[in-house]
Design an enzyme around this catalytic site. Sequence first.
Site, PDB file in Angstrom:
ATOM      1  N   GLU A 118       0.853  -1.204   0.000  1.00 35.98           N
ATOM      2  CA  GLU A 118       0.000   0.000   0.000  1.00 35.98           C
ATOM      3  C   GLU A 118       0.878   1.240   0.000  1.00 35.98           C
ATOM      4  O   GLU A 118       1.982   1.195   0.509  1.00 35.98           O
ATOM      5  CB  GLU A 118      -0.824   0.076   1.298  1.00 35.98           C
ATOM      6  CG  GLU A 118      -1.761  -1.054   1.516  1.00 35.98           C
ATOM      7  CD  GLU A 118      -2.172  -1.144   2.996  1.00 35.98           C
ATOM      8  OE1 GLU A 118      -1.919  -0.210   3.775  1.00 35.98           O
ATOM      9  OE2 GLU A 118      -2.741  -2.187   3.351  1.00 35.98           O
ATOM     10  N   LYS A 120       2.396   4.551   1.409  1.00 36.65           N
ATOM     11  CA  LYS A 120       2.584   5.070   2.767  1.00 36.65           C
ATOM     12  C   LYS A 120       2.207   6.547   2.721  1.00 36.65           C
ATOM     13  O   LYS A 120       2.978   7.389   2.246  1.00 36.65           O
ATOM     14  CB  LYS A 120       4.032   4.888   3.197  1.00 36.65           C
ATOM     15  CG  LYS A 120       4.280   5.323   4.619  1.00 36.65           C
ATOM     16  CD  LYS A 120       5.648   4.853   5.068  1.00 36.65           C
ATOM     17  CE  LYS A 120       5.960   5.246   6.485  1.00 36.65           C
ATOM     18  NZ  LYS A 120       5.801   6.660   6.780  1.00 36.65           N
ATOM     19  N   ASP A 122       1.563  10.249   3.581  1.00 33.91           N
ATOM     20  CA  ASP A 122       2.306  11.168   4.434  1.00 33.91           C
ATOM     21  C   ASP A 122       1.339  12.115   5.138  1.00 33.91           C
ATOM     22  O   ASP A 122       1.158  13.252   4.735  1.00 33.91           O
ATOM     23  CB  ASP A 122       3.299  11.948   3.572  1.00 33.91           C
ATOM     24  CG  ASP A 122       4.372  12.597   4.419  1.00 33.91           C
ATOM     25  OD1 ASP A 122       4.440  12.291   5.626  1.00 33.91           O
ATOM     26  OD2 ASP A 122       5.127  13.411   3.876  1.00 33.91           O
ATOM     27  N   TYR A 232      -6.386   1.727   7.067  1.00 31.50           N
ATOM     28  CA  TYR A 232      -5.639   0.555   6.627  1.00 31.50           C
ATOM     29  C   TYR A 232      -5.499  -0.539   7.670  1.00 31.50           C
ATOM     30  O   TYR A 232      -4.872  -1.538   7.434  1.00 31.50           O
ATOM     31  CB  TYR A 232      -4.251   0.970   6.121  1.00 31.50           C
ATOM     32  CG  TYR A 232      -3.547   1.969   7.020  1.00 31.50           C
ATOM     33  CD1 TYR A 232      -2.992   1.562   8.228  1.00 31.50           C
ATOM     34  CD2 TYR A 232      -3.477   3.308   6.670  1.00 31.50           C
ATOM     35  CE1 TYR A 232      -2.375   2.477   9.059  1.00 31.50           C
ATOM     36  CE2 TYR A 232      -2.852   4.225   7.495  1.00 31.50           C
ATOM     37  CZ  TYR A 232      -2.305   3.800   8.689  1.00 31.50           C
ATOM     38  OH  TYR A 232      -1.702   4.704   9.516  1.00 31.50           O
ATOM     39  N   LYS A 321      11.005   3.311   2.190  1.00 40.14           N
ATOM     40  CA  LYS A 321      11.043   4.773   2.051  1.00 40.14           C
ATOM     41  C   LYS A 321      11.668   5.135   0.710  1.00 40.14           C
ATOM     42  O   LYS A 321      12.760   4.655   0.399  1.00 40.14           O
ATOM     43  CB  LYS A 321      11.882   5.377   3.184  1.00 40.14           C
ATOM     44  CG  LYS A 321      11.243   5.227   4.555  1.00 40.14           C
ATOM     45  CD  LYS A 321      10.008   6.058   4.694  1.00 40.14           C
ATOM     46  CE  LYS A 321      10.022   7.159   5.648  1.00 40.14           C
ATOM     47  NZ  LYS A 321      10.621   7.514   6.739  1.00 40.14           N
ATOM     48  N   CYS A 415      31.329  41.649  10.192  1.00 34.89           N
ATOM     49  CA  CYS A 415      29.988  41.110  10.415  1.00 34.89           C
ATOM     50  C   CYS A 415      28.967  41.897   9.588  1.00 34.89           C
ATOM     51  O   CYS A 415      28.948  43.134   9.657  1.00 34.89           O
ATOM     52  CB  CYS A 415      29.653  41.205  11.901  1.00 34.89           C
ATOM     53  SG  CYS A 415      27.925  40.914  12.256  1.00 34.89           S
ATOM     54  N   CYS A 418      26.855  44.153  12.216  1.00 35.53           N
ATOM     55  CA  CYS A 418      27.379  45.260  13.017  1.00 35.53           C
ATOM     56  C   CYS A 418      28.717  45.787  12.531  1.00 35.53           C
ATOM     57  O   CYS A 418      29.228  46.778  13.060  1.00 35.53           O
ATOM     58  CB  CYS A 418      27.500  44.841  14.475  1.00 35.53           C
ATOM     59  SG  CYS A 418      28.772  43.600  14.743  1.00 35.53           S
ATOM     60  N   CYS A 433      31.182  36.477  14.666  1.00 36.18           N
ATOM     61  CA  CYS A 433      31.265  37.890  14.992  1.00 36.18           C
ATOM     62  C   CYS A 433      31.499  37.942  16.497  1.00 36.18           C
ATOM     63  O   CYS A 433      30.773  37.315  17.261  1.00 36.18           O
ATOM     64  CB  CYS A 433      29.941  38.576  14.645  1.00 36.18           C
ATOM     65  SG  CYS A 433      29.721  40.145  15.487  1.00 36.18           S
ATOM     66  N   CYS A 438      26.256  42.667  19.194  1.00 31.92           N
ATOM     67  CA  CYS A 438      25.868  42.695  17.779  1.00 31.92           C
ATOM     68  C   CYS A 438      24.348  42.554  17.663  1.00 31.92           C
ATOM     69  O   CYS A 438      23.758  41.641  18.234  1.00 31.92           O
ATOM     70  CB  CYS A 438      26.569  41.544  17.057  1.00 31.92           C
ATOM     71  SG  CYS A 438      25.872  41.176  15.437  1.00 31.92           S
TER      72      CYS A 438
HETATM   73  S1  IVH Z   1       0.495   0.264   8.594  1.00 31.26           S
HETATM   74  C1  IVH Z   1       2.289  -0.971  12.957  1.00 31.26           C
HETATM   75  N1  IVH Z   1      -0.158   1.355   6.329  1.00 31.26           N
HETATM   76  O1  IVH Z   1       3.232   5.265   8.392  1.00 31.26           O
HETATM   77  C2  IVH Z   1       2.111   0.195  12.070  1.00 31.26           C
HETATM   78  N2  IVH Z   1       0.914   2.714   7.962  1.00 31.26           N
HETATM   79  O2  IVH Z   1       5.535   3.999  10.761  1.00 31.26           O
HETATM   80  C3  IVH Z   1       1.033  -0.081  11.110  1.00 31.26           C
HETATM   81  N3  IVH Z   1       1.194   5.049   7.306  1.00 31.26           N
HETATM   82  O3  IVH Z   1       2.739   6.059  11.597  1.00 31.26           O
HETATM   83  C4  IVH Z   1       1.028   0.956  10.087  1.00 31.26           C
HETATM   84  N4  IVH Z   1       0.267   4.857   5.338  1.00 31.26           N
HETATM   85  O4  IVH Z   1       0.718   6.366  10.311  1.00 31.26           O
HETATM   86  C5  IVH Z   1       0.406   1.548   7.527  1.00 31.26           C
HETATM   87  N5  IVH Z   1      -0.829   2.210   4.291  1.00 31.26           N
HETATM   88  C6  IVH Z   1      -0.281   2.387   5.484  1.00 31.26           C
HETATM   89  C7  IVH Z   1       0.214   3.653   5.906  1.00 31.26           C
HETATM   90  C8  IVH Z   1       0.817   3.759   7.157  1.00 31.26           C
HETATM   91  C9  IVH Z   1       0.846   5.674   6.190  1.00 31.26           C
HETATM   92  C10 IVH Z   1       1.910   5.673   8.427  1.00 31.26           C
HETATM   93  C11 IVH Z   1       1.413   5.292   9.787  1.00 31.26           C
HETATM   94  C12 IVH Z   1       2.635   5.069  10.635  1.00 31.26           C
HETATM   95  C13 IVH Z   1       3.764   5.202   9.682  1.00 31.26           C
HETATM   96  C14 IVH Z   1       4.656   3.976   9.741  1.00 31.26           C
END
Ligand code: IVH
Length: 683
Positions: A118, A120, A122, A232, A321, A415, A418, A433, A438
């Site tokens: 899935e 992640k 933000d 999720y 990541k 600087c 000053c 400086c 200053c």
């Molecule tokens: S599963 C045990 N799925 O990413 C943690 N996390 O450290 C289960 N996040 O703070 C998380 N999208 O808030 C999961 N599809 C996704 C996510 C997701 C964003 C965030 C979550 C968590 C951080 C992972």
Amino acid sequence: MGDAVSREQTAREVAELRQLIAEHEYRYYVLDDPVISDAEFDKLFRKLQQLEAQYPELITPDSPTQRVGGQVSSAFRSVPHTRAVLSLANAFSEQELRAFDRRAREISGAQDLDYVVEPKIDGLSVILRYENARFTLALTRGDGLSGEEVTANVRTIGSVPLMLRNVPEGAPEYLEVRGEVFLPKEDFRKLNEEREQSGLPLFANPRNAAAGSLRQIDPKVTASRPLRALFYEIREIRSDFRMPGTETGCLELLKALGFPVPVYNYCRSIGEVIDVVSHWQEHRHSLPYDIDGMVVKVQDRALGDTLGATGHSPRYQIAFKFPAEQVETKIQDIIVQVGRTGVLTPIAMLEPVTVSGSVVSRASLHNETLIREKDIRIGDIAILQKAGDIIPEIVAVVKERRTGDEKEFSMPEACPSCGSPVIKLVDEVAHRCINISCPAQLKEGLIHFCSRDAMDIRGLGPAIIESLLQAGLIKDAGDIYSLTQEDIAGLPGMGQKSSRNLIESIEASKSRPLPKLVYAFGVRHVGARTADLISRHLQSLDDIMDADEERLMQIEDVGPETAKAIVMFFRQDCVRQMIDKLRNAGVEAAFGAQAYQDQAGPLSGRTLVLTGTLSSMTRHEAKEHIERLGGKVSSSVSRNTFALVAGSAPGSKLERARALGVRVMTEEEFLDLVHGRSSVDGN
Ligand code: IVH
């Protein structure tokens, strides 16, 4: 009689309208397949509002009209989570993903593992509770053990179901889900555009905007921000429900119950996972929301359970990541900024460019040595990225694109603020400086003094400090406390109300404890932790001011350099004068022989751990009691733990405490201690 009939009819009509609106919200947010236009939807909504205005007794919290925002709250209540809210371990490369798979297969004994991948998202993690199918509570993740209650604000988010949909098993009695609240990229852009037009400060990125919107004390403000949410994880479901055996099963059940879920890919091997991850890495910008990676989850939940968790993250899920996004832009100029301690920092002024979701126009170049090493010149095309996706940094310059017009940079000899001479110590990379009065240093020092972790003077930010300095109203931190409301009201952009508020925050800051004041002075090498240790050890400002280097060096964390800096600092006449002003103004920590009394607390030097739910107080309150008594709270039990305070439904920490022979306190015992009815030794 006629009234009763029409009331009954209205009640039925209201119920039907709510059902209909919920259905359209579901089609729009969950199925992404609306069947009516926005205008038609608004018409239904207004009709319902009208009927509810006529019969206010028919309004219920789960009515869609209640999304527009309820009561303003003064603060967010801290509520313990039913069990720890974990986070994920990270992987940064294909090899790390393969290692994760190998390890999972080894532990589980499985030949091959199926995965779900899935995006992640933000955003901000939230936990939602539903009781008897009704949305009842929303918490932020907080420190993982307890979160802040944001129910009223989450209720305003259109994609959050206020009532669960019926599935063949009926509706769950109790449901706890986890998801992510975020602001779609396009809405973020519009929001910032509007803010710019109204002269409001801009949000740095969608995540900050979402966080700012969710943590509004007035839910009406939250309601005005087009937040979204995706879910999720099912954390708990009761009672005739069985937790689905697979991750995809959970996502499908979430969807059937009315929750929007992220797009997901089912993969039969780690090879497929890697393909999917690289596909999204390339196409991440096509999603309407920001993502910073992909989450990879073992599909079979029973297998996942056998893999267990390490302290903070489960072993059956990992976050991949994405590498930081890099863009090219031109360095138009390099300017020099003077910091609080007189350090000169070169800053690259860039042609504005969007990177990882926000517009960047400057990047710190840290010092001259680094500029030489990277051979950065004014006029160069730079490769820019955001470190940790937050702080802009120049990775390198593209030498092939030089035209010959680029100019080398060198540190000024005077600087820029000053005009005093700039020096560079042999063992340092920084230029400084050396003029202690200053103006640039003074301003930065004052900004630090008022900042949140220091004296926390709300509303006294860089712009007002600048105006106060320019108007000659303050010359040092001590002068802040003799400002009058008239002084402030006369500044550009300040009115009666804002100046009254500012006077109030200045007044409130007088009661900050000693460590905050010591930190606020901004002595070189003295960060928040060192300030705390020094205060603990010497207990009053007078003793700190009188201490010699030898005495200071007996304190943990204080080496010869720090000790010297402290002694030199307090020796300055201007510092002594400033402290006298604080004393005369009644800044509490600046006077009194025993300004720091925590030492005497019965839990002083002791670490406690909390588990389960306490019936008489929140976790946050328990923590405050412990700290008041001089103790510390930790999230995990070790041999050094003094005691585990166990409420009802304690977690695995209880077993661990027992195994390690750590003392376990009941809530009653803890309360006796808190109220001074018993000593730590239990009598
Ligand atoms: S599963 C045990 N799925 O990413 C943690 N996390 O450290 C289960 N996040 O703070 C998380 N999208 O808030 C999961 N599809 C996704 C996510 C997701 C964003 C965030 C979550 C968590 C951080 C992972």
